[in-house]
Design a protein around this motif. Sequence first.
Motif, short mmCIF file in Angstrom:
data_model
loop_
_atom_site.label_atom_id
_atom_site.label_comp_id
_atom_site.label_asym_id
_atom_site.label_seq_id
_atom_site.Cartn_x
_atom_site.Cartn_y
_atom_site.Cartn_z
N THR A 57 18.31 5.46 3.22
CA THR A 57 19.52 5.95 3.84
C THR A 57 19.53 7.59 3.90
O THR A 57 19.32 8.22 3.07
CB THR A 57 20.72 5.56 2.82
N ILE A 59 21.90 10.68 4.44
CA ILE A 59 23.32 11.46 4.54
C ILE A 59 23.08 12.88 5.12
O ILE A 59 22.55 13.66 4.73
CB ILE A 59 24.00 11.43 2.93
N LEU A 82 24.00 8.57 7.92
CA LEU A 82 25.55 8.51 8.06
C LEU A 82 25.82 9.95 8.77
O LEU A 82 25.41 10.96 7.98
CB LEU A 82 25.89 8.47 6.35
N ARG A 107 25.49 5.81 11.54
CA ARG A 107 27.04 5.33 11.68
C ARG A 107 27.83 6.54 11.54
O ARG A 107 27.52 7.44 11.02
CB ARG A 107 27.06 4.53 10.11
N VAL A 109 30.28 8.07 10.20
CA VAL A 109 31.09 8.49 9.08
C VAL A 109 30.35 9.53 8.24
O VAL A 109 29.32 9.67 8.16
CB VAL A 109 31.33 7.03 8.10
N ASP A 110 31.24 10.00 7.29
CA ASP A 110 30.84 11.08 6.42
C ASP A 110 30.37 10.32 5.21
O ASP A 110 30.15 9.13 4.94
CB ASP A 110 32.12 11.70 5.76
N THR A 113 32.32 8.07 2.69
CA THR A 113 32.82 6.94 3.05
C THR A 113 31.95 6.18 3.37
O THR A 113 31.66 4.76 3.05
CB THR A 113 33.61 7.15 4.39
N GLY A 114 30.69 6.63 3.70
CA GLY A 114 29.48 5.66 4.13
C GLY A 114 28.84 5.22 3.06
O GLY A 114 28.61 3.97 3.04
#
Length: 268
Positions: A57, A59, A82, A107, A109-110, A113-114
């Motif tokens: 993941t 960010i 994200l 995605r 999104v921040d 949120t993600g």
Amino acid sequence: MGTAEFERDGSLVTVVLDGQPQSAVDVDDPTRLDFEYVQHFALAIDALAGDGPLRVTHIGGAGLTLARWLNHARDGSPQIVLEPDAVLTDAVRRELPLPRGHRIRVRPVDGLTGVAALRDASADVIVLDAYAAGQVPPELGTVEWFGELSRVLAPGGLVLANVADEPGMAYAARVAAGAREALGHVAFLGLHEVLKGKRFGNLVLVATAHPLDLYTLRRATASASLPTGVMGWDEILRRRPGATPFSEATGDTAPSPPPPARGAWRRR
């Protein structure tokens, strides 16, 4: 959201946002990692994350440099990115198309949120590389934030964070303290001149819920193409005694220090 610019030098393309370079992508060679801290991300993953595909993941996305590297180096790795700036993502996809057969899903999104929407223990590696106007947002440096990352991290997993700081490490040490409280074990990976406080620069925070294999990490840095070192928690504390976590609960938060102007990175 800022307007992305793409600076080209042969096959190397640098993505610039808000006047700051965000990513450098070699469209012909995904193994070329020009940014120092991205090389350190890759070094930590190779040294500590085992072999084979990884559930990753990210960010913060920008040019998706590390995601492209992972797609090549760990074929078959499912990756979630994200990235709230959908305009930037569209520009990157248009200017720097992803390879066929990739498993990279972006995605819009921040990070907060993600990550809240992700399943428990769903990531083997979490990479935090999120900046707004050249600074890490305050909500992405707190002990509560690292607690949420701990929830998403699979057993034996690895959190890596790009932390920019000035000489003295006042900000970075507090981020490390929060990650240590939430996860258990931390270290910094960085250029010797940044670790020694000779200039503003990027440090890669390495955080895990299991004891860090600093011996293996230091062996990997010894053969790195850049003069790279490792700073464990004890040394961080010697540099910044009494470093305490940032916390949303107490209202004690701060962004990372603003970067110097482009081309003025070294302290004089």
